[in-house]
Write a protein that holds these residues in place. Structure first.
Motif, PDB file in Angstrom:
ATOM      1  N   GLY A  42      20.537   6.959  -6.313  1.00 43.37           N
ATOM      2  CA  GLY A  42      19.445   7.003  -5.342  1.00 43.37           C
ATOM      3  C   GLY A  42      18.513   8.172  -5.646  1.00 43.37           C
ATOM      4  N   TRP A  43      17.556   8.402  -4.748  1.00 46.66           N
ATOM      5  CA  TRP A  43      16.507   9.394  -5.011  1.00 46.66           C
ATOM      6  C   TRP A  43      16.953  10.837  -4.727  1.00 46.66           C
ATOM      7  CZ3 TRP A  43      13.941  13.317  -2.632  1.00 46.66           C
ATOM      8  CH2 TRP A  43      12.794  13.801  -3.287  1.00 46.66           C
ATOM      9  N   GLY A  44      16.633  11.744  -5.653  1.00 49.44           N
ATOM     10  CA  GLY A  44      16.688  13.183  -5.409  1.00 49.44           C
ATOM     11  C   GLY A  44      17.911  13.911  -5.918  1.00 49.44           C
ATOM     12  N   GLY A  45      17.660  15.135  -6.377  1.00 49.27           N
ATOM     13  CA  GLY A  45      18.735  16.072  -6.694  1.00 49.27           C
ATOM     14  C   GLY A  45      19.176  16.122  -8.146  1.00 49.27           C
ATOM     15  N   GLU A  46      19.054  15.022  -8.894  1.00 46.37           N
ATOM     16  CA  GLU A  46      19.590  15.005 -10.275  1.00 46.37           C
ATOM     17  C   GLU A  46      18.824  15.986 -11.173  1.00 46.37           C
ATOM     18  OE1 GLU A  46      17.357  12.772  -9.312  1.00 46.37           O
ATOM     19  OE2 GLU A  46      15.949  13.154 -10.937  1.00 46.37           O
ATOM     20  N   ASP A  47      17.526  16.166 -10.898  1.00 47.70           N
ATOM     21  CA  ASP A  47      16.732  17.100 -11.694  1.00 47.70           C
ATOM     22  C   ASP A  47      17.085  18.552 -11.357  1.00 47.70           C
ATOM     23  OD1 ASP A  47      15.703  16.567  -9.193  1.00 47.70           O
ATOM     24  OD2 ASP A  47      13.610  16.684  -9.807  1.00 47.70           O
ATOM     25  N   ASP A  48      17.437  18.807 -10.073  1.00 54.37           N
ATOM     26  CA  ASP A  48      17.854  20.167  -9.697  1.00 54.37           C
ATOM     27  C   ASP A  48      19.189  20.494 -10.358  1.00 54.37           C
ATOM     28  OD1 ASP A  48      15.666  20.365  -7.848  1.00 54.37           O
ATOM     29  OD2 ASP A  48      16.806  19.079  -6.507  1.00 54.37           O
ATOM     30  N   ASP A  49      20.084  19.509 -10.373  1.00 52.46           N
ATOM     31  CA  ASP A  49      21.394  19.670 -11.012  1.00 52.46           C
ATOM     32  C   ASP A  49      21.209  19.984 -12.509  1.00 52.46           C
ATOM     33  OD1 ASP A  49      23.789  18.636 -12.540  1.00 52.46           O
ATOM     34  OD2 ASP A  49      24.555  18.313 -10.512  1.00 52.46           O
ATOM     35  N   THR A  63      -0.746  16.097 -10.085  1.00 52.69           N
ATOM     36  CA  THR A  63      -1.670  15.679  -9.023  1.00 52.69           C
ATOM     37  C   THR A  63      -1.110  14.413  -8.388  1.00 52.69           C
ATOM     38  OG1 THR A  63      -3.477  16.611 -10.276  1.00 52.69           O
ATOM     39  CG2 THR A  63      -4.072  15.108  -8.497  1.00 52.69           C
ATOM     40  N   LYS A  64      -0.701  14.578  -7.121  1.00 57.37           N
ATOM     41  CA  LYS A  64      -0.050  13.480  -6.404  1.00 57.37           C
ATOM     42  C   LYS A  64      -0.817  13.300  -5.103  1.00 57.37           C
ATOM     43  CE  LYS A  64       4.502  12.499  -4.481  1.00 57.37           C
ATOM     44  NZ  LYS A  64       5.833  13.024  -4.210  1.00 57.37           N
ATOM     45  N   PHE A  65      -1.380  12.116  -4.910  1.00 52.66           N
ATOM     46  CA  PHE A  65      -2.199  11.837  -3.723  1.00 52.66           C
ATOM     47  C   PHE A  65      -3.197  12.974  -3.456  1.00 52.66           C
ATOM     48  CE2 PHE A  65       2.195  10.171  -2.532  1.00 52.66           C
ATOM     49  CZ  PHE A  65       1.989   8.963  -3.168  1.00 52.66           C
ATOM     50  N   ALA A  71      10.960  26.015  -9.230  1.00 54.59           N
ATOM     51  CA  ALA A  71      12.283  25.432  -9.006  1.00 54.59           C
ATOM     52  C   ALA A  71      12.339  23.954  -9.392  1.00 54.59           C
ATOM     53  CB  ALA A  71      12.679  25.598  -7.552  1.00 54.59           C
ATOM     54  N   LEU A  72      11.209  23.389  -9.826  1.00 53.78           N
ATOM     55  CA  LEU A  72      11.213  21.957 -10.169  1.00 53.78           C
ATOM     56  C   LEU A  72      11.503  21.748 -11.647  1.00 53.78           C
ATOM     57  CD1 LEU A  72       8.073  20.694  -8.185  1.00 53.78           C
ATOM     58  CD2 LEU A  72      10.475  20.616  -7.495  1.00 53.78           C
ATOM     59  N   PHE A  73      12.228  20.683 -11.950  1.00 48.97           N
ATOM     60  CA  PHE A  73      12.454  20.352 -13.365  1.00 48.97           C
ATOM     61  C   PHE A  73      12.401  18.850 -13.609  1.00 48.97           C
ATOM     62  CE2 PHE A  73      14.947  20.410 -17.425  1.00 48.97           C
ATOM     63  CZ  PHE A  73      14.038  21.184 -18.132  1.00 48.97           C
ATOM     64  N   GLU A  85      23.927  12.166  -0.281  1.00 48.04           N
ATOM     65  CA  GLU A  85      25.014  13.005  -0.817  1.00 48.04           C
ATOM     66  C   GLU A  85      24.488  14.130  -1.702  1.00 48.04           C
ATOM     67  OE1 GLU A  85      28.484  13.489  -0.979  1.00 48.04           O
ATOM     68  OE2 GLU A  85      28.136  12.598   0.981  1.00 48.04           O
ATOM     69  N   ARG A  86      23.184  14.150  -1.965  1.00 47.80           N
ATOM     70  CA  ARG A  86      22.679  15.029  -3.027  1.00 47.80           C
ATOM     71  C   ARG A  86      22.948  16.517  -2.796  1.00 47.80           C
ATOM     72  NH1 ARG A  86      18.558  13.688   0.209  1.00 47.80           N
ATOM     73  NH2 ARG A  86      16.636  14.923   0.344  1.00 47.80           N
ATOM     74  N   PHE A  87      22.874  16.962  -1.538  1.00 49.24           N
ATOM     75  CA  PHE A  87      23.084  18.395  -1.296  1.00 49.24           C
ATOM     76  C   PHE A  87      24.559  18.774  -1.509  1.00 49.24           C
ATOM     77  CE2 PHE A  87      19.148  17.461   1.052  1.00 49.24           C
ATOM     78  CZ  PHE A  87      18.314  18.349   0.380  1.00 49.24           C
ATOM     79  N   ASN A  88      25.456  17.876  -1.131  1.00 47.03           N
ATOM     80  CA  ASN A  88      26.890  18.135  -1.378  1.00 47.03           C
ATOM     81  C   ASN A  88      27.182  18.199  -2.867  1.00 47.03           C
ATOM     82  OD1 ASN A  88      27.612  18.254   1.280  1.00 47.03           O
ATOM     83  ND2 ASN A  88      27.960  16.032   1.430  1.00 47.03           N
ATOM     84  N   LEU A  89      26.581  17.273  -3.602  1.00 47.51           N
ATOM     85  CA  LEU A  89      26.791  17.262  -5.063  1.00 47.51           C
ATOM     86  C   LEU A  89      26.262  18.553  -5.694  1.00 47.51           C
ATOM     87  CD1 LEU A  89      25.780  13.574  -5.826  1.00 47.51           C
ATOM     88  CD2 LEU A  89      27.981  14.594  -6.404  1.00 47.51           C
ATOM     89  N   LEU A  90      25.108  19.000  -5.190  1.00 49.08           N
ATOM     90  CA  LEU A  90      24.484  20.189  -5.782  1.00 49.08           C
ATOM     91  C   LEU A  90      25.326  21.457  -5.598  1.00 49.08           C
ATOM     92  CD1 LEU A  90      20.711  19.607  -4.976  1.00 49.08           C
ATOM     93  CD2 LEU A  90      21.702  19.937  -7.237  1.00 49.08           C
ATOM     94  N   LYS A  91      26.115  21.470  -4.519  1.00 48.29           N
ATOM     95  CA  LYS A  91      26.958  22.652  -4.261  1.00 48.29           C
ATOM     96  C   LYS A  91      27.974  22.866  -5.378  1.00 48.29           C
ATOM     97  CE  LYS A  91      26.861  22.309   0.721  1.00 48.29           C
ATOM     98  NZ  LYS A  91      27.575  21.559   1.751  1.00 48.29           N
TER      99      LYS A  91
HETATM  100  C1  NGS Z   1      13.193  18.078  -4.353  1.00 46.98           C
HETATM  101  C2  NGS Z   1      14.243  17.104  -4.817  1.00 46.98           C
HETATM  102  C3  NGS Z   1      14.008  16.798  -6.284  1.00 46.98           C
HETATM  103  C4  NGS Z   1      12.581  16.297  -6.476  1.00 46.98           C
HETATM  104  C5  NGS Z   1      11.594  17.301  -5.939  1.00 46.98           C
HETATM  105  C6  NGS Z   1      10.152  16.887  -6.055  1.00 46.98           C
HETATM  106  O1  NGS Z   1      13.379  18.354  -2.998  1.00 46.98           O
HETATM  107  O2  NGS Z   1      14.933  15.868  -6.737  1.00 46.98           O
HETATM  108  O3  NGS Z   1      11.908  17.531  -4.565  1.00 46.98           O
HETATM  109  O4  NGS Z   1       9.955  15.656  -5.449  1.00 46.98           O
HETATM  110  N1  NGS Z   1      15.569  17.676  -4.616  1.00 46.98           N
HETATM  111  C7  NGS Z   1      16.375  17.327  -3.612  1.00 46.98           C
HETATM  112  O5  NGS Z   1      16.107  16.496  -2.796  1.00 46.98           O
HETATM  113  C8  NGS Z   1      17.691  18.036  -3.541  1.00 46.98           C
HETATM  114  S1  NGS Z   1       8.572  14.944  -5.569  1.00 46.98           S
HETATM  115  O6  NGS Z   1       7.558  15.869  -5.164  1.00 46.98           O
HETATM  116  O7  NGS Z   1       8.396  14.569  -6.955  1.00 46.98           O
HETATM  117  O8  NGS Z   1       8.647  13.779  -4.691  1.00 46.98           O
HETATM  118  O9  NGS Z   1      12.293  16.063  -7.856  1.00 46.98           O
END
Ligand code: NGS
Length: 367
Positions: free
Chosen positions: A274-281, A239-241, A249-251, A317-323
């Motif tokens: 920085g923010w994003g992508g490490e959890d998808d990786d 529950t966010k806001f 697809a989330l981890f 850079e996150r999308f490039n890294l994910l490739k």
């Molecule tokens: C995706 C991000 C994840 C992130 C998820 C949820 O888009 O790192 O959103 O974000 N992946 C990329 O950007 C490649 S959240 O709703 O927690 O702000 O965990």
């Protein structure tokens, strides 16, 4: 003649005793030379050589007690029973009986000292460690929390999580991993450092890891902080806001892996600054290693995200890294990590690991 035979017999038994004594010494010496020095051997040798107390074999073969059967049950009141008393306890239940469903999040806005005082009845050990006394814990769980500049949220986290974890009757430790102020936050790298340092600090005690964001508070007691056979995404519904964020697809958020699973996937990538992508990786690594991700259903897997303003810059850079996740995963992770341990603070409610790393060096190392 009779006298001669008695003399012969006497000599024979005496030499036999000497021989037996020498063989016993040789046997014990060989065991040590070969490094056979397991706990059970030590206990039995201790008994064999120095004690006349009897070891009563564990006759209780119920499923609960099978895991205890390797430990000798020692007669009550002996010194050894005090020393090895923990082995007599039965295993804590897999799912503790007192767990109910939904629980409200408790807010807290006092000082750290006030927080420590408010939790002082929980017998938390230095460094934020705890283990149940009434039974032998089934799970040894380390919570790894990447952390920076979130004091008020951290207090709410600790206020809720300590009693929540204790109700589950698990052995646990809470580790915050904090980078120096001038560095770009790297959630995956900090998770890897937490994994390595928490194991080092406890002589490899932890078997199960919760990779946990500090702003997520569980809202249901049935979310068990253990590691099942497959990796588990615990924060399935956040529950966010006032809206629920969810998706197969989330981890990110809160996820559970065993020590072996973490090693098998080579941990997180170290390259997401920085923010994003490490959890998808991380999720790709897990699926690529033929694990299946499990989740609790909507009625159980509920977390509340504590509101805060984001101070992280988005990683462009996150999308490039994910490739190239799959290509890179064997060489980028636990086996390639480099960092400096600046400090380890043993607090009353947690252990804080302060670290630094060289962003440019880590990025260049892989490319
Ligand atoms: C995706 C991000 C994840 C992130 C998820 C949820 O888009 O790192 O959103 O974000 N992946 C990329 O950007 C490649 S959240 O709703 O927690 O702000 O965990």
């Amino acid at each position: 003649m009779i006298k001669k035979s008695l003399l012969f017999l006497g000599n024979f038994s005496f030499s036999k005793i000497i021989l037996a004594f020498l063989s016993l010494n040789l046997f014990i010496f060989l065991l040590y030379v070969n490094g056979i020095e397991s706990n059970s051997l030590n206990i039995s040798l201790k008994y064999f050589l120095f004690s006349n107390e009897t070891i009563v074999p564990n006759s209780n073969n119920s499923k609960e007690n099978l895991d205890n059967s390797t430990f000798p049950t020692v007669s009550k009141n002996s010194n050894l029973s005090k020393e090895y008393g923990i082995y007599n306890k039965t295993l804590c239940p897999m799912i503790p009986a007192k767990l109910h469903g939904r629980i409200p999040v408790k807010y807290f806005n006092g000082t750290f000292i006030e927080l420590e005082n408010s939790l002082s009845n929980l017998s938390i050990e230095k460094g934020g460690l705890w283990s149940p006394k009434e039974c032998k814990p089934r799970y040894k769980v380390a919570l790894i929390i990447p952390y920076r500049n979130r004091e008020n949220i951290l207090k709410i986290f600790l206020k809720n999580l300590h009693p929540f974890l204790q109700k589950q009757q698990i052995e646990y430790g809470i580790y915050l991993i904090e980078p120096l102020q001038n560095l770009t936050f790297n959630r995956g790298l900090l998770m890897n450092i937490g994994f390595i340092e928490s194991l080092k600090k406890t002589n490899q005690k932890w078997e199960c890891f919760m990779f946990h964001d500090v702003d997520l508070i569980p809202e249901d007691e049935r979310i068990i902080y253990s590691c099942p056979e497959q990796p588990r995404h615990l924060s399935a519904f956040v529950t966010k806001f006032n809206t629920i964020v969810s998706g197969e697809a989330l981890f990110g958020g809160v996820s559970a892996l065993t020590k072996d699973q973490m090693k098998k996937v080579n941990g997180y990538s170290n390259l997401y600054f920085g923010w994003g992508g490490e959890d998808d990786d991380f999720r790709y690594r897990i699926l690529q290693n033929n694990f299946k991700i499990t989740r609790y259903p909507l009625e159980i897997g509920r977390y509340l995200m504590i509101r805060h303003t984001s101070d992280q810059k988005i990683n462009s850079e996150r999308f490039n890294l994910l490739k190239k996740t799959v290509e890179r995963m064997k060489t980028d992770g636990l086996n390639s990590i480099e960092y400096k341990l600046n400090d380890m603070i043993i607090g009353k409610l947690f252990t804080k690991v302060i670290v630094s790393y060289d962003e440019n060096y880590l990025l260049k190392k892989i490319y």
